[in-house]
Design an enzyme around this catalytic site. Sequence first.
Site, PDB file in Angstrom:
ATOM      1  N   HIS A  49       0.824  -1.206   0.000  1.00  0.00           N
ATOM      2  CA  HIS A  49       0.000   0.000   0.000  1.00  0.00           C
ATOM      3  C   HIS A  49       0.864   1.264   0.000  1.00  0.00           C
ATOM      4  CE1 HIS A  49      -3.695   2.281   1.515  1.00  0.00           C
ATOM      5  NE2 HIS A  49      -2.722   3.133   1.821  1.00  0.00           N
ATOM      6  N   GLU A  50       1.790   1.349   0.933  1.00  0.00           N
ATOM      7  CA  GLU A  50       2.615   2.565   1.013  1.00  0.00           C
ATOM      8  C   GLU A  50       3.479   2.720  -0.237  1.00  0.00           C
ATOM      9  OE1 GLU A  50       1.852   4.764   2.966  1.00  0.00           O
ATOM     10  OE2 GLU A  50       0.835   3.685   4.580  1.00  0.00           O
ATOM     11  N   HIS A  86       1.493   4.326  -2.952  1.00  0.00           N
ATOM     12  CA  HIS A  86       1.432   5.799  -2.860  1.00  0.00           C
ATOM     13  C   HIS A  86       2.660   6.407  -3.533  1.00  0.00           C
ATOM     14  CE1 HIS A  86      -2.124   6.294  -0.484  1.00  0.00           C
ATOM     15  NE2 HIS A  86      -1.652   5.767   0.632  1.00  0.00           N
ATOM     16  N   HIS A 141      -6.039   6.830  -2.624  1.00  0.00           N
ATOM     17  CA  HIS A 141      -6.907   5.748  -2.159  1.00  0.00           C
ATOM     18  C   HIS A 141      -8.050   5.501  -3.135  1.00  0.00           C
ATOM     19  CE1 HIS A 141      -5.015   6.991   1.811  1.00  0.00           C
ATOM     20  NE2 HIS A 141      -4.604   5.764   1.571  1.00  0.00           N
TER      21      HIS A 141
HETATM   22 ZN   LIG Z   1      -2.730   5.112   2.138  1.00  0.00          ZN
END
Ligand SMILES: [Zn+2]
Length: 625
Positions: free
Chosen positions: A168-169, A172, A178
């Site tokens: 997830h990170e 980014h 999101h």
């Molecule tokens: Zn996030």
Amino acid sequence: MAVLRLFACACLLGLLHQVRGTPFGRDTNKETSYEDLTAFDVILAENEAAGLDLFEGDIQDSADQIRNAIQCTGRMWPKGQDGLVKIPYNITDGFTDEDVPALHRAFHEYAHKTCVDFFPVTSEHLDAYVSLEKSTSGCSSKFGNMKDGGQSLSLSASCIRRYGSVVHELMHAVGFKHEQARPDRDDYVTIVWGNIRDGKDNNFDKESEPVISTLDLPYDYGSVMHYSRTAFSTNGQDTIVPKVPDAQIGQRDQMSDLDALKINTLYGCGRTVTGAPTGTGLDMSANFVHLRADLDTTISCAFASGWCGYTQDTADDFDWSLNVLGEATPSGNTGPDHDHSTGEKAHGHFAFIEASSPRRDGDVAGLLSPISTARGPHCLKFYYHMYGEETGSLNLLYMDARSGAKNQIWSKSGEQGDLWVEARVDIDAQTDFQVMFEGVRGSGYHGDIGIDDVELVAGTCGSIHHCDFDVDFCGFQQLASDDLDWVRNTGHTPSATTGPDRDHTTGSSGHYIYVEASSQDRSDLGTLVSPEIPASTSGYCVTFWYHMYGRDTGFLRMRTVDRTGSDRLEFELIGEQGDLWKRADVFINPATDFRLHFQDYIGCYAYSDIGLDDIEWRAGRCDIV
Ligand SMILES: [Zn+2]
Ligand SMILES: *[C@@H]1O[C@H](CO)[C@@H](O)[C@H](O)[C@H]1NC(C)=O
Ligand SMILES: [Ca+2]
Ligand SMILES: [Ca+2]
């Protein structure tokens, strides 16, 4: 849109099918154990425990810095020769022997499913890399490529244990926000505003730009980037409810197939852009880019890397010179101080005569072009620079290549100002020919004369339509249905680290156009529309000069919109291209009368002023001779 929905449903069914029987998702009772937490649950719990108040929970930028996710194209990572998206990383001290394999597993997952290549930073990549940092509490990342040295991506032990949080990170950092912030999310989820903690509403904002931030891909409940059902809940009740009953939202194990497809689409790997009017056009593979590095062929010459076959006349008094890269002509108060092509000293050359001693009044320097075999009407264009109070003359001679007979077809004498000026001369050759630029030294050393960007194109000079924006918009108009306007500007744009320093035409006091990106207006697109151009059976060559400098530079597009409403993306360029003017030549062939639309899509920030100047069109192909 209906088609898109169907696609979305089909995909969703497939996805749910995949999901059934796997452990991620949410229990029907509200007793959630650590094992049930999604990637985002863990991240948010960590960050709240650490007292971190980050944008949407875990992004290290403030809301006003981030306007939209994927469309911040200025924040994309570069592609390497191998077509892979290159993201250098450094694993800093503090990660344990158990942590490091989880990080490598994530890099492998990206390598396996996407064209993103995370690789250990080397000394060549210190300007932009991801610095992985172990935190005691809190997990967060910057959004996209900050181009700001080592950008931190911080992970705590819990986040690393919940492997999906690492993915997830990293996503980014790749350039995604999101999933539930998508502009179309209200078709797929219901936000239960009453269950959201006070002051956290803005974490549920959605994006506004419809095309780019969805990449035309289905909504993905199973995205590793999706908030969990109870994110920012004040009472443990759901804050996000999927409109598809029983859909699992959020994820903890890996990037979903759609996450991978999003990444590959954003970076233009594995999916080609069609150029349809709605263009998801983020393909970096340069489908629409027709760039000409320089004009160096036969008579046409930008002096980008030398003389293009031009030679010194042997029957004259002295020679023409090329400026030393990065330097002006040697004498002050005379001569050009920068290349005309690029607008910069440090890029490209121009040719000039140096009037200083031992030159004397009336000395002549001849510069002879290669032999051209072009026949019939052509236009010879070039830029000259005649600045200095003792400036002599610049003459252009036409020479029959066989007989050697010469005649002067153009001449200018005396000072013309500290700027580049365009000249156009019609040539109608019946035999092979050459041209000669003849510089004549004036009464003193303040008499350097420069030439640059010599170009020979088919057709008469009168058939070339040119707008230099130096006086006005030449009939170009703002598109009424968007909110940003192109403005004429001279000198630098108001923001120092983006935009041109000066106009392209004159390199001095002239005007270029750009879209002012620093305004408060949140609309992103500025479109400038040309006068109507009649269809031509031979099509048109459109030439223009652009300046795309600034770390958040968005995209420049040129479309053609014809009488029937047919809208075609003809040119697209994304992201920073260097602090210089560059030239594009685009061949177009609309079936009916049409207009050119130039669009500036601003990046995420203020640092994305795109300059445009010297737009020109003429019937025929983009050949130069
Ligand atoms: Zn996030
Ligand atoms: C990478 O991390 C190591 C360990 O913390 C550190 O010593 C080194 O300076 C870092 N390198 C860069 C380029 O940041
Ligand atoms: Ca040049
Ligand atoms: Ca101009």
